[in-house]
Enzyme design. Structure first.
Site, PDB file in Angstrom:
ATOM      1  N   ARG A  20       2.921  30.556  -7.130  1.00  0.00           N
ATOM      2  CA  ARG A  20       2.698  29.152  -7.461  1.00  0.00           C
ATOM      3  C   ARG A  20       3.772  28.703  -8.453  1.00  0.00           C
ATOM      4  O   ARG A  20       4.220  29.474  -9.302  1.00  0.00           O
ATOM      5  CB  ARG A  20       1.310  28.944  -8.083  1.00  0.00           C
ATOM      6  CG  ARG A  20       0.168  29.011  -7.077  1.00  0.00           C
ATOM      7  CD  ARG A  20       0.174  27.821  -6.140  1.00  0.00           C
ATOM      8  NE  ARG A  20      -0.955  27.807  -5.222  1.00  0.00           N
ATOM      9  CZ  ARG A  20      -0.924  28.317  -3.998  1.00  0.00           C
ATOM     10  NH1 ARG A  20       0.189  28.896  -3.560  1.00  0.00           N
ATOM     11  NH2 ARG A  20      -1.982  28.241  -3.224  1.00  0.00           N
ATOM     12  N   HIS A  34       8.729  25.847   0.117  1.00  0.00           N
ATOM     13  CA  HIS A  34       7.338  26.299   0.208  1.00  0.00           C
ATOM     14  C   HIS A  34       6.965  26.660   1.649  1.00  0.00           C
ATOM     15  O   HIS A  34       5.957  26.179   2.196  1.00  0.00           O
ATOM     16  CB  HIS A  34       6.378  25.229  -0.330  1.00  0.00           C
ATOM     17  CG  HIS A  34       5.071  25.810  -0.800  1.00  0.00           C
ATOM     18  ND1 HIS A  34       4.342  25.282  -1.831  1.00  0.00           N
ATOM     19  CD2 HIS A  34       4.358  26.880  -0.361  1.00  0.00           C
ATOM     20  CE1 HIS A  34       3.229  25.980  -2.016  1.00  0.00           C
ATOM     21  NE2 HIS A  34       3.215  26.962  -1.128  1.00  0.00           N
TER      22      HIS A  34
END
Length: 306
Positions: A221, A269
Site C-alpha cells: 500500500r 497499481h
C-alpha cells in the site's frame, strides 16, 4: 434485500453482470444512483466515501472488492459489529508473485542498466549480476507464495512478520528482530498488511537500518511508504533504487517527483488486479450466508486489520 456497489470513478458493469449470472434475483443498486437505502443488506466497496454506510439502516455485511480492507477500516463511522470480508483469489497471488519476481530479476540482472546502454549504444560486459539476498516484509498468503517461488529459483530469501512462526523453510524474523533481518538482505519486498502499526513503516529510520545500496519493491500500500524519505534515501545513496506499484495518491499526479527520478521505476497499481469473475461467487455466497445466518468465508479479524 439486496447489494449496493460503491466504487467511485470506476466502472462496475462487469461486477453487476457477474452477480446477475449467479443469482438474477438479487437486487443491485450502484452508487451514486441509490434510491432504496433500506433495501440494502450487503455493501460491496472500493474506496467508498467516508460516512456513506451510515445511510443504510439494514446493512448486515461489508465486502471488499479486493484483497485489501484498509480502505474500509479507515472509515471510523462504520459500526464495529458489521462483519467485513475480503477477496481471496489464487490468481491474485499468482500475479503478485510473478510481478515481484520480475522486479527482483530485473534488479539482479540489471535490466534498467542495459536498457540505458542500448540507447547509448554502449557495450559493457562488466558485472552482469548483482548478488541479492531478498527480504520479504509480510509472510501471509502473498508473501508465503512469493518466498516459495523465490526459493525454487535458488535465490536466498528471508521473511519478517509481526508474530512468531515456526516450522518455516526459510529464515524468519519477527517483532524486535527487524535489525537482524535487515542486516542479512539487500532487496526488500513490502507485502505488509496496512494497519496502524505498519502505516509509514518504510521511513527514514527504517532506511537508515538497511544495508547501504538496498533495493526496495513496494507492492503493498502507498501508505506504508514515507515518499519524501524514500527520495532522500535514494539521493544519499542509502538505497540503490525502488520499484513502486502503489502510492499515497492514485493516479500518481503528473508533477510527482517519482515520475522523473532516475532510480525509481513506476507501475500503475497493476501488480495484482482483482478478477470479478473469481471474486463475485465469493460475494454472492456470503450474501446468502449473512441472510441465512451462516458462517462467512474470508471474514477478516478487525482487531488485526486483515
Amino acid at each position: 434485500m439486496g447489494i449496493v456497489i460503491i466504487s467511485p470513478n470506476r466502472s462496475t458493469d462487469v461486477w453487476e453482470s457477474e452477480i446477475r449470472k449467479i443469482d438474477p434475483n438479487i437486487d443491485i443498486q450502484v452508487f451514486p444512483n441509490i434510491e432504496r437505502y433500506e433495501d440494502v443488506s450487503v455493501a460491496l466497496l472500493w474506496n467508498h466515501p467516508t460516512g456513506l454506510l451510515s445511510k443504510f439502516p439494514n446493512l448486515k455485511l461489508i465486502c471488499s472488492m479486493g484483497a485489501g480492507v484498509d480502505h474500509i477500516l479507515a472509515d471510523d463511522t462504520i459500526s464495529d459489529n458489521l462483519p467485513i470480508t475480503r477477496i481471496v483469489d489464487p490468481k491474485l497471488t499468482f500475479s503478485m508473485s510473478n510481478f515481484v519476481i520480475m522486479g527482483v530479476l530485473n534488479y539482479h540482472r540489471q535490466w534498467p542498466r542495459y536498457q540505458k546502454q542500448q540507447v547509448e549504444q554502449k557495450w559493457d560486459m562488466s558485472q552482469p549480476e548483482i548478488p541479492i539476498h531478498i527480504g520479504v516484509l509480510g509472510v501471509g498468503e502473498l508473501g508465503g507464495d512469493l518466498i516459495r517461488k523465490l526459493q525454487a529459483l535458488d535465490l536466498k530469501v528471508a521473511g519478517y512478520g509481526n508474530s512468531v512462526k515456526e516450522g518455516l523453510s526459510y529464515p524468519y524474523y519477527h517483532g524486535g528482530q527487524l535489525q537482524d533481518f535487515l542486516d542479512q538482505i539487500n532487496v526488500i519486498v513490502c507485502l505488509l498488511p496496512l494497519t496502524p502499526d505498519t502505516e509509514k513503516f518504510l521511513n527514514k529510520d527504517f532506511f537508515l537500518k538497511c544495508k547501504k545500496g538496498t533495493y526496495l519493491i513496494n507492492v503493498a500500500r502507498g501508505k506504508h511508504l514515507v515518499e519524501a524519505d524514500l527520495i532522500d534515501a535514494l539521493d544519499q545513496g542509502q538505497l540503490s533504487g525502488a520499484l513502486l506499484d502503489v502510492f499515497l495518491e492514485e493516479p500518481l499526479p503528473q508533477q510527482h517527483p517519482f515520475w522523473r527520478h532516475d532510480k525509481i521505476q513506476v507501475t500503475p497499481h497493476i501488480a495484482s488486479v482483482t478478477n470479478p469473475k473469481a471474486a463475485v461467487p465469493q460475494i454472492v455466497n456470503n450474501y446468502h450466508n449473512i441472510l441465512n445466518q451462516q458462517p462467512l468465508t474470508n471474514q477478516i479479524d478487525r482487531a488485526r486489520g486483515y
